[in-house]
Design an enzyme around this catalytic site. Sequence first.
Site, PDB file in Angstrom:
ATOM      1  CD  GLU A   1       7.222   7.884  71.683  1.00  0.00           C
ATOM      2  OE1 GLU A   1       6.342   7.185  72.233  1.00  0.00           O
ATOM      3  OE2 GLU A   1       8.234   8.305  72.288  1.00  0.00           O
TER       4      GLU A   1
ATOM      5  CB  SER B   1      -1.767  74.008  78.695  1.00  0.00           C
ATOM      6  OG  SER B   1      -1.795  74.957  79.742  1.00  0.00           O
TER       7      SER B   1
END
Length: 803
Positions: A90, A457
């Site tokens: 770049e 239960s």
Amino acid sequence: MKIAERWFVMAGIGLLGAIALAGLVVTVYAAWLFHDLPDAGELADYRPATATRVYAGDGTLIGEFSEERRIYVSYDQIPPVVIQAFLAAEDRNFFSHGGVDVSGLGRAMFKNIFNVATGRRLEGGSTITQQVAKNIMLTNETSVNRKLKEAILSSRLEATLSKEQIIELYLNEIFLGYRSYGIASAAYNYFGKSLEQLTPEEAAFLAALPKGPTNYHPKRFPEAAKARRDWVLGEMADNRALTPEELAVARAKPLVTQDAPMRAQYRDADYFVEEARRQAIARYGAQAINAGGYYLRTTLDPTLQTAARDALMTGLENYDRRHGWRGPWGTTDFSEGWQEEARKKTTPPERRRWQAAAVESVSGNTVRIRLAAGDNAGVLVPADAAWANANRRLERGDLIFVEPRDNQYALKQIPAVNGALVAIDPQTGRVLAMVGGYSYALSSFNRATQARRQPGSAFKPIVYAAALEGDFTPASIVLDAPISFAGGPGGTRWTPENYSREYYGPQTLRRGLELSRNVMTVRLADQVGMRKIVDLAETMGVADDLPPNLAVSLGAGETTPYDLTAAYAAFVNGGRRIEPYLIELIQDRNGQTIFNAERRTCRECSRGFSGQESPRLPPRGEQVIDPITAYQVSSMLEGVIQRGTGASARGLGRWVGGKTGTTNEYRSAWFVGFTTDIVVGVFIGFDDNRPMGRGETGAATPVPIFNQFMQAALKEYPARPFLRPKNAVFRTVNGIEEAFRPGTERRVPEPTREPEIPTGPQNYNDIIRREQEEKARQDNTAPPPTAPPPPRKEPAEDLSGLY
């Protein structure tokens, strides 16, 4: 001459006016151009949106929360090879220019003459500084105005920030494809690596992406991606970042990336991570969590989480298989393109070996199939073909799921039933594992935290704890005989029944809980008082809106697996209510701790130590039941597994307790089990609450799931004896050592055995008749006309599971 002089003067005046006008125009243009130019000084404190990363307790990355997948890294954390790769690709003169590289721009323009002629990609010539200015502070418009702003702002950036700060911003801001913002995120998404682990060729590939991530997608355009990577490697060698030998080696390596970006390599904790995200957002807001770059450490144990997911999925699949083949999920005529259409059908991602297939031919239980992927052929396992043909015969063109097995293929189907499993450390409240359903990809509804269902239960231990907090002991006697109450539907009387539809006369509290006697539980609740029971349930964290009616004693109220499991923790931690939590620690992007689940203070930690006892932190949680009560219940629930409805978990060994639960019409099935160091809740049921089928009790599916999970859990957390309260009195009753609150042990006759209570038909009926007459007077109703049957001899054990 005078005329000429006059024209000359006029021309001079005109020129000066034109110059002045031009200057005015330039001044106005410059003022307009730069009036909204951002202040470069703002970048000194700039931080882009950064993902919050979520970790398990052992440091395993388990997820991310983000708007943009970005992991911010400082300049000194970026390896030189990565910086060199991006400079080569770049801006090779980055460390020497002042923001705009004139020579680089000229070189790019010169090269573009040849690029146009040869059809190659044009080079832009923008410096890294200019790209930072554009990406962070400007728009993406293409115009002379923007380029002028970019140049001015680049100069300002160079004057405000150091080169290291500028390239740090650049490498953390850029989009590199694969849902990756910044180099650290890209390294993880493309290669599953941290920055320090990247090789030169991998760094070069990342540096190849800023100009066009889509054009160099490694899976769609592998040749273009490798060619661009190799070009960057060449530029790196030109800049002397690589030797010729290193260049040759790097270029010779293939470009290998992951098939798709992943938020984490560990993918078994989707429900857990989503619940952690929800809780974090509730505390700090979505914007902070999705963009703040937080470090979030959770309580998850990855080993247990994987075991939990496998156990729940296997248990649901086993239930589903018991209830038969439901048929194919589609059909095909094998026309062109059928494979592509079949592959679109979503399989559970957790079952990575499942594949879509089509039935090619059927001859009895010999079923040939053709896979949608690769068009390969195979044969179904004959037992699976017989299983399917028993309900709905397989036919040519049926679309199904299969899994490879011993050169054949097993027939698979996604269960219609669902469920949840949650595991909690009862001493601290740390949630060690959570699975909220069969597959998060198929349904994100978390049944562990969001499904409110009747526990059946599994609620009974709360009833017995309330009784033990009062005048009852594990050896107290309660009559197991028919009983009815006013207030039933349509003005009828409510008559609870045992699961077996039989009654067994006088029983100890221990046997009543071990064998889950419904009628005993209702009688006990009636004597204790439902207001006390629902108040205790609220105090323990089961639920805070239970009505105080007797049906609730059998689990007719609603709770979540998460809350009920946490409530059971009090039975093994000495009676303390712990608040379950998933998030252990949160730190901001600067490493400052903003949340810590550990809020206890150590008053003695500041003093010096020299051979003295180490300081002790106070235990977590509020005391909600007496430690003796907690021990009594845990011991009785150990009996549920050793001698009662949970006996199929007996193979796990001693010091493991738990309670089954099944609701009316088998709509929900539960098991909550525990050791001293882990409590586990399992829930099974259809999302629409329809019946699961006769016999689908808590012992049928939840207990086997618990067993499978505990095989892994006991390796990490071996079972150990329940903590015996210091002030408890221990006596042996019916061969079992029972704990008593001091003074209550005198109620046990000597020798310590089951007291002889008259159970002859006449005496037995008299007891029941007196109770019914008393109830009738209270209810202003007549007693039932028929007397109950005499008691039956109790069987050795009843493993059927109860409502």
